[in-house]
Design a protein around this motif. Structure first.
Motif, PDB file in Angstrom:
ATOM      1  N   PHE A   1      32.787  41.747  13.405  1.00 33.65           N
ATOM      2  CA  PHE A   1      32.982  40.781  14.380  1.00 33.65           C
ATOM      3  C   PHE A   1      31.466  40.144  14.401  1.00 33.65           C
ATOM      4  O   PHE A   1      31.356  38.719  14.239  1.00 33.65           O
ATOM      5  N   LEU A   2      30.340  40.878  14.406  1.00 32.71           N
ATOM      6  CA  LEU A   2      29.078  40.231  14.416  1.00 32.71           C
ATOM      7  C   LEU A   2      28.768  39.777  13.072  1.00 32.71           C
ATOM      8  O   LEU A   2      28.482  38.547  13.162  1.00 32.71           O
ATOM      9  N   ILE A   3      29.500  40.012  12.004  1.00 29.89           N
ATOM     10  CA  ILE A   3      29.096  39.598  10.326  1.00 29.89           C
ATOM     11  C   ILE A   3      29.886  38.330  10.576  1.00 29.89           C
ATOM     12  O   ILE A   3      29.239  37.372  10.237  1.00 29.89           O
ATOM     13  N   SER A   4      31.134  38.258  10.920  1.00 34.75           N
ATOM     14  CA  SER A   4      31.755  37.013  10.992  1.00 34.75           C
ATOM     15  C   SER A   4      31.198  36.094  11.884  1.00 34.75           C
ATOM     16  O   SER A   4      30.744  34.828  11.469  1.00 34.75           O
ATOM     17  N   PHE A   5      30.659  36.439  13.081  1.00 31.84           N
ATOM     18  CA  PHE A   5      29.878  35.413  13.817  1.00 31.84           C
ATOM     19  C   PHE A   5      28.641  34.868  13.175  1.00 31.84           C
ATOM     20  O   PHE A   5      28.347  33.674  13.178  1.00 31.84           O
ATOM     21  N   ILE A   6      27.868  35.783  12.570  1.00 28.31           N
ATOM     22  CA  ILE A   6      26.652  35.404  11.898  1.00 28.31           C
ATOM     23  C   ILE A   6      26.985  34.364  10.833  1.00 28.31           C
ATOM     24  O   ILE A   6      26.154  33.356  10.316  1.00 28.31           O
ATOM     25  N   ILE A   7      28.014  34.536   9.952  1.00 25.44           N
ATOM     26  CA  ILE A   7      28.641  33.765   8.860  1.00 25.44           C
ATOM     27  C   ILE A   7      29.020  32.132   9.541  1.00 25.44           C
ATOM     28  O   ILE A   7      28.762  31.266   9.135  1.00 25.44           O
ATOM     29  N   LEU A   8      29.755  32.348  10.607  1.00 23.34           N
ATOM     30  CA  LEU A   8      30.503  31.313  11.360  1.00 23.34           C
ATOM     31  C   LEU A   8      29.369  30.347  11.949  1.00 23.34           C
ATOM     32  O   LEU A   8      29.227  29.145  11.896  1.00 23.34           O
ATOM     33  N   LEU A   9      28.406  31.028  12.586  1.00 24.66           N
ATOM     34  CA  LEU A   9      27.358  30.224  13.327  1.00 24.66           C
ATOM     35  C   LEU A   9      26.632  28.882  12.663  1.00 24.66           C
ATOM     36  O   LEU A   9      26.682  27.961  13.049  1.00 24.66           O
ATOM     37  N   PRO A  10      26.152  29.111  11.506  1.00 27.13           N
ATOM     38  CA  PRO A  10      25.485  28.116  10.879  1.00 27.13           C
ATOM     39  C   PRO A  10      26.221  26.947  10.750  1.00 27.13           C
ATOM     40  O   PRO A  10      25.851  25.816  10.841  1.00 27.13           O
ATOM     41  N   GLY A  11      27.424  27.415  10.034  1.00 25.06           N
ATOM     42  CA  GLY A  11      28.340  26.190   9.993  1.00 25.06           C
ATOM     43  C   GLY A  11      29.014  25.503  11.426  1.00 25.06           C
ATOM     44  O   GLY A  11      29.010  24.359  11.431  1.00 25.06           O
ATOM     45  N   LEU A  12      29.128  26.337  12.357  1.00 23.73           N
ATOM     46  CA  LEU A  12      29.373  25.720  13.670  1.00 23.73           C
ATOM     47  C   LEU A  12      28.247  24.644  14.173  1.00 23.73           C
ATOM     48  O   LEU A  12      28.590  23.472  14.682  1.00 23.73           O
ATOM     49  N   ILE A  13      26.956  25.282  13.877  1.00 29.58           N
ATOM     50  CA  ILE A  13      26.107  24.308  14.421  1.00 29.58           C
ATOM     51  C   ILE A  13      25.892  22.925  13.607  1.00 29.58           C
ATOM     52  O   ILE A  13      25.767  21.881  14.158  1.00 29.58           O
ATOM     53  N   SER A  14      26.137  23.220  12.257  1.00 34.97           N
ATOM     54  CA  SER A  14      26.096  22.122  11.275  1.00 34.97           C
ATOM     55  C   SER A  14      27.059  21.195  11.666  1.00 34.97           C
ATOM     56  O   SER A  14      27.019  19.708  11.599  1.00 34.97           O
ATOM     57  N   MET A  15      28.351  21.717  11.716  1.00 40.22           N
ATOM     58  CA  MET A  15      29.402  20.749  12.291  1.00 40.22           C
ATOM     59  C   MET A  15      29.202  19.905  13.574  1.00 40.22           C
ATOM     60  O   MET A  15      29.663  18.837  13.665  1.00 40.22           O
ATOM     61  N   VAL A  16      28.359  20.386  14.558  1.00 43.06           N
ATOM     62  CA  VAL A  16      28.109  19.863  15.745  1.00 43.06           C
ATOM     63  C   VAL A  16      26.971  19.007  15.392  1.00 43.06           C
ATOM     64  O   VAL A  16      26.993  17.796  15.910  1.00 43.06           O
ATOM     65  N   MET A  17      25.991  19.375  14.839  1.00 43.52           N
ATOM     66  CA  MET A  17      24.635  18.523  14.470  1.00 43.52           C
ATOM     67  C   MET A  17      24.987  17.366  13.532  1.00 43.52           C
ATOM     68  O   MET A  17      24.682  16.173  13.908  1.00 43.52           O
ATOM     69  N   GLN A  18      25.554  17.774  12.388  1.00 45.70           N
ATOM     70  CA  GLN A  18      25.546  16.655  11.244  1.00 45.70           C
ATOM     71  C   GLN A  18      27.090  16.182  10.924  1.00 45.70           C
ATOM     72  O   GLN A  18      27.423  15.317  10.248  1.00 45.70           O
ATOM     73  N   GLY A  19      27.817  16.974  11.484  1.00 46.90           N
ATOM     74  CA  GLY A  19      29.274  16.604  11.225  1.00 46.90           C
ATOM     75  C   GLY A  19      29.835  16.659   9.918  1.00 46.90           C
ATOM     76  O   GLY A  19      29.304  17.616   9.038  1.00 46.90           O
ATOM     77  N   PHE A  20      30.784  15.966   9.137  1.00 47.66           N
ATOM     78  CA  PHE A  20      31.286  15.928   7.958  1.00 47.66           C
ATOM     79  C   PHE A  20      30.865  14.907   6.848  1.00 47.66           C
ATOM     80  O   PHE A  20      30.723  13.931   7.543  1.00 47.66           O
ATOM     81  N   ASN A  21      31.019  15.133   5.753  1.00 47.13           N
ATOM     82  CA  ASN A  21      30.689  14.191   4.710  1.00 47.13           C
ATOM     83  C   ASN A  21      32.352  13.967   4.672  1.00 47.13           C
ATOM     84  O   ASN A  21      32.933  14.329   3.654  1.00 47.13           O
ATOM     85  N   LEU A  22      32.677  12.882   5.456  1.00 48.05           N
ATOM     86  CA  LEU A  22      34.270  12.427   5.083  1.00 48.05           C
ATOM     87  C   LEU A  22      34.293  11.160   4.164  1.00 48.05           C
ATOM     88  O   LEU A  22      33.439  10.141   3.971  1.00 48.05           O
ATOM     89  N   GLY A  23      35.139  11.777   3.065  1.00 50.62           N
ATOM     90  CA  GLY A  23      35.563  10.577   2.164  1.00 50.62           C
ATOM     91  C   GLY A  23      36.085   9.256   2.491  1.00 50.62           C
ATOM     92  O   GLY A  23      36.644   9.362   3.929  1.00 50.62           O
TER      93      GLY A  23
END
Lengths: 401, 302
Positions: free
Chosen positions: B13-35
């Motif tokens: 669970f911890l590994i998943s969380f560590i992998i998820l965290l930067p992505g989640l932060i990035s989604m909140v901070m910079q969102g997506f490169n929407l085409g």
């Protein structure tokens, strides 16, 4: 060793390979190709309400007819005009030479209005019946227009009231032409003069003729794929297909040997049946669709992997080859059904929610799941049975156990 | 005894969380490169007869007040110049687009149109909405089916693993700022379909082993055994599917590259979550429930 069974096995395998070798390529090429593969233009139009004209079912039907007529003037092969929902129309123009011009023709499908000098709308496009370009004796380029019966009456009234004044014809609120009324015109026939060239007169005639849309229509979306990009995508996805299937075939041979060979025959049969199904459903092959096929090959051998793993377990527990294989099939069956149904749910949702290429992808994925269950369970079992009953190979090692 | 996966579940669970965290932060901070499929806009994909630079293209676009557009060169040997240019701008009318193309022709030279797309903003927002609805509907239907065939706890655990997969893919696409288009939605749903398929096979084995399960048996041990019994299959299937997707990614051409990249990432973490997360969530839930029952009993005795 029973030669009867073994020759049956050989016959079935060779038959599948021969049919595939002969028919796969022509079959694949005969399936209708999407615009992303052959190049062309895809346009989505939407009708909207205006104070003068409200969108209804009849109006959309007429718009579809008018657009069809207009497209026919472009002289394309196999264009598609399709209604989508209440007020959208999808137009697909494969192999169009000048997409800009085609889009412009569709794009100018706005509401047509006739305005007097005070700016009041006196008539609309639906009063117009026909328009033709011609050259008169004096070399003048004219557009002759003809009104419907009702339109003729209105036009007579309007012209009587406006002698010596301008009557502007507008498309999409832009003045197309602004002729002066010379005299009252009672018979519903008129000419517009003052065109610089016959091409210009013809263009105006086409716009008038087909611009007579009952409602306002806007272009929501246009997508054009050039022919060279389409060709490139086609070649590359075919390469990916071949590399994908070859690597799976080698993998199955290494890890499951004889059973793997049989699974590979079933995989080949699967791809063949998938193409037959797409052809019969008259589906259109798009780039995501090909991606769906490539992906489904990987998933198609999954059922066989499940069965063979079960077989190995049962065989190691001391069962005979035949009993272990039967147990492998029957015990893996419910797992295969459960796992495939859940994937099918995703495919069905994609089909109903998606549009265009996404729908195409959902179709190949959905058919792929259904067919792969058939080939992996039924065909593999049928062929493996014959082989095991032939009693040629008695050691489980050759089946990967 | 094989390596004990189940008792180390908190680690997974911890590994998943560590992998998820930067992505989640990035989604909140910079969102997506929407085409443009999502945002609406015009895309021009042109192949010029001679190599051109970004500056050259921008210079031409200036004439039409479009210098703010995104200009990209297709990957070639040299960094500064390429024959193949992408231009993404706000929605251009047919007339404006024709003028821009004419501008390129006179100022830069002959080109071939590879792709021209114009998507209205209405379609874009509909697409986002549809994508979210499609995901939720498919999850709801899967919960119903799995609850019917297995039990509700399996359904929730399985879907939790799927949500994890979807967010990892979303996170990586956000983090690396890879462009998202309509086919990305198809990719997400395929990942969901594949990953649940993978999870079900393990659940199915747990269900089978539960038939001979006695109260005194160790649930963790049972699940661990089930995972290992299906491990070869999990790995082999992932390998064959990754062969297919990898072939598509490497040889399928530019147009399906982002699509197959999403699939590659999704299938990989789908396999991970099926083995390391889904059944562990179920075990965690079951055991907690047992403890609670035990607590209730002891309280009752008092």
């Amino acid at each position: 060793m029973r030669w009867g069974n073994f020759s049956k096995f050989l016959f079935v395998v060779l038959a599948i390979l021969a049919v595939t070798g002969l028919y796969m390529k022509p079959l694949a090429l005969s399936i209708k190709q999407g615009l992303d593969l052959q190049g062309g233009t895809h346009v989505v139009l939407e009708a909207s309400d205006t104070p003068e004209a409200v969108v209804n079912d009849d109006a959309i039907k007429r718009v579809v007819h008018i657009i069809e007529r207009r497209i026919n003037e472009l002289g394309l092969t196999e264009p598609i005009v399709q209604r989508q929902g209440d007020r959208r129309i999808i137009v697909e123009l494969p192999g169009v030479k000048d997409p800009e011009q085609a889009i412009e023709m569709l794009g100018r499908t706005a509401l047509m209005e006739f305005q007097d000098e005070s700016g009041a709308v006196v008539m609309t496009g639906k009063d117009l019946k026909d328009a033709k370009a011609q050259i008169d004796q004096g070399g003048q380029k004219l557009v002759s227009i003809e009104f419907t019966d009702e339109g003729a009456k209105k036009f007579a009234e309007v012209t009587a009231k406006n002698v010596g004044k301008h009557i502007a014809i507008l498309l999409d609120k832009q003045i197309l032409t602004n002729p002066v009324v010379q005299e009252a015109i009672p018979n519903g026939q008129a000419v517009i003069s003052g065109n610089r060239s016959i091409e210009e007169a013809e263009r105006l005639a086409i716009l008038l003729r087909s611009g007579a849309l009952p409602v306002k229509v806007d272009i929501l979306e246009t997508r054009t794929v050039g022919p060279s990009l389409g060709e490139d995508s086609k070649i590359k996805s075919m390469q990916a297909f071949v590399i994908g299937i070859v690597s799976i075939v080698i993998f199955m041979l290494i890890f499951y040997r004889v059973s793997g060979f049989v699974a590979n025959i079933a995989l080949v049969l699967y791809v063949l049946l998938l193409l037959v199904a797409l052809k019969m459903l008259n589906a259109t092959l798009t780039l995501p669709g090909i991606a769906g096929i490539i992906l489904s090959m990987g998933m198609a051998v999954d059922a066989n992997v499940l069965i063979f793993e079960r077989f190995k377990e049962e065989y190691r527990n001391g069962k005979t080859l035949r009993a272990a294989m039967d147990a492998g099939f029957s015990r893996a069956f419910s797992t295969i059904v459960d796992s495939n149904i859940t994937t099918m749910i995703a495919a069905v949702v994609l089909f109903f929610m998606g549009t265009g290429p996404i729908k195409g992808f959902a179709v190949t994925l959905g058919i792929g799941i259904a067919l792969s269950m058939f080939t992996a369970v039924t065909a593999t079992r049928f062929i493996l049975r014959m082989l095991i009953h032939a009693n040629v190979i008695k050691n489980g090692k050759f089946f990967g156990a | 005894m094989k390596f004990d996966i189940v008792s180390r579940r908190r680690w997974w669970f911890l590994i998943s969380f560590i992998i998820l965290l930067p992505g989640l932060i990035s989604m909140v901070m910079q969102g997506f490169n929407l085409g443009i499929d999502f945002t609406g806009g015009t895309l021009l994909d042109l192949k010029f007869a001679r190599p051109v630079s970004v500056a050259e293209v921008r210079e031409v676009l200036k004439d039409y007040q479009l210098e703010g557009s995104t200009i990209q060169l297709a990957l070639t040997g040299s960094e500064e110049q390429s024959n193949n240019v992408f231009v993404r701008s706000h929605v251009l009318s047919e007339e404006e687009r024709r003028q821009v193309l004419a501008g390129f022709e006179t100022k830069i030279g002959a080109f071939e149109v590879l792709r021209v797309e114009k998507v209205g903003a209405v379609i874009g927002s509909e697409l986002t909405q549809q994508a979210v609805i499609a995901l939720i509907i498919s999850w709801a239907l899967m919960i119903v089916y799995i609850s019917y065939r297995f039990e509700f706890k399996f359904a929730v655990a399985g879907i939790a693993a799927l949500v994890h997969d979807v967010f990892i893919v979303l996170g990586i696409f956000s983090l690396l700022h890879i462009e998202i288009d309509a086919s990305f939605v198809a990719a997400l749903l395929t990942i969901v379909g594949y990953s649940i398929n993978d999870t079900i096979v393990i659940f199915d084995r747990i269900r089978e082993n539960l038939r001979t399960y006695k109260k005194s048996d160790n649930l963790e041990e049972l699940v661990n055994r089930s995972i290992w019994q299906t491990m070869t299959r999990s790995i082999y299937t992932s390998v064959t599917v990754l062969f297919a997707t990898g072939a598509l990614y490497l040889f399928g051409g530019e147009t399906t590259k982002n699509f197959s990249l999403a699939l590659l990432i999704g299938f990989t973490c789908g396999t991970y979550s099926s083995i390391f997360n889904a059944s562990q969530i179920w075990v965690e839930w079951k055991l907690r429930e047992d403890w609670r029952r035990l607590e209730m009993k002891t309280k009752g005795v008092k």
